[in-house]
Design a protein around this motif. Structure first.
Motif, PDB file in Angstrom:
ATOM      1  N   GLN A 291       0.927   4.122  -2.846  1.00 44.21           N
ATOM      2  CA  GLN A 291       0.681   5.523  -2.529  1.00 44.21           C
ATOM      3  C   GLN A 291       1.832   6.403  -3.016  1.00 44.21           C
TER       4      GLN A 291
ATOM      5  N   LYS B 114       0.838  -1.198   0.000  1.00 44.32           N
ATOM      6  CA  LYS B 114       0.000   0.000   0.000  1.00 44.32           C
ATOM      7  C   LYS B 114       0.881   1.259   0.000  1.00 44.32           C
TER       8      LYS B 114
ATOM      9  N   GLN C 118      -1.180   9.923 -10.540  1.00 42.09           N
ATOM     10  CA  GLN C 118      -2.404   9.569  -9.822  1.00 42.09           C
ATOM     11  C   GLN C 118      -3.393   8.900 -10.774  1.00 42.09           C
TER      12      GLN C 118
ATOM     13  N   THR D  32       1.668   9.583  -5.740  1.00 37.50           N
ATOM     14  CA  THR D  32       1.878  10.978  -5.369  1.00 37.50           C
ATOM     15  C   THR D  32       3.197  11.550  -5.896  1.00 37.50           C
TER      16      THR D  32
END
Lengths: 164, 164
Positions: A157, A153, B4, A161
């Motif tokens: 992430q 995870k 993203q 970003t």
């Protein structure tokens, strides 16, 4: 023996040099496992159901989208490569597993959905697919699974970003 | 924003159903991360060095095999797909990065090695490649890395010993 040989072939860590960074080691181990699991699923789907992994993946995407998907969306969502999206769609439609209807307001766009028969067939295959995955990951304790989920995870992430 | 969007496109967990087994969740997260990292490396290698991932992978395999590899061995060891092995070899030989010599006792087999220039060029690319991987995995603590290495090791061992 056969599996052992495949793992050795695909296992590149054994050729790592001592000074390789631990991130490189982790990335190669991740890639090795991902490739091995994918190869195993690919061959079992072919043996047991005579279906290719891209076709299975195509059906899986539709199963997760009850309202249907356009061909463009399907193409973006495919997890595995190697499939010709429109070739797959034509074949699955011919077999009665999916149908394609024109999108309202855009006659050149098609919305693809599973048929009832397609959903039923996919369900049978997905149940076996899940069994195989459960077996392949069966050496992991719940704690291992939690640790890996949380590590991955963080990776996801960061990838979302990060600039560039 | 671009990253993203790519992560959202490739992130299939969001479409998982609640009753999906935790092994399936872990497998999809593993596959998502592996695909994302590979896609990122692929595009950076192209932008910065004008090299494809299969060509980089080809050179990486040779770098880890100082005695050289036959074309058959190379083909088995490639971590990424999408490359035509003999096409890649012909091009890299033309650019002076590898050489091919007949195997003693088997004139139809060739042993492929990095040239001095090939080794030097690969070294520069590998250093950048390592930086990118370190950045992408940079959200992980040493403990996360250890946990993931140990989890993935169990997966690999199971895949090697499992029957079928």
């Amino acid at each position: 023996m056969k599996n052992q040989a495949i793992v050795e072939q695909l296992d590149h860590e054994s050729r790592l040099q001592d000074d390789d960074h631990h991130s490189i080691r982790l990335w190669l181990r991740l890639l090795t496992c991902s490739n091995l699991i994918e190869a195993r699923l690919r061959s079992r789907l072919r043996e047991e159901f005579g279906i290719t992994l891209p076709r299975f993946d195509f059906l899986a995407q539709l199963e997760r989208a009850p309202d249907g998907l356009t061909m463009g969306e399907l193409s973006k969502r495919m997890m595995v490569s190697g499939g010709n999206i429109s070739g797959i769609a034509t074949q699955l439609e011919r077999e009665g597993l999916i149908d394609r209807t024109p999108v309202v307001g855009n006659r050149r766009m098609f919305c693809v959905r599973l048929t009832t028969e397609g959903r039923a067939q996919f369900k049978r295959m997905a149940a076996r697919h899940e069994q195989w995955v459960v077996e392949m990951l069966g050496a992991l304790s719940s704690r291992d699974v939690d640790n890996m989920m949380s590590g991955l995870k963080k990776v996801k992430q960061r990838l979302a970003t990060d600039e560039g």
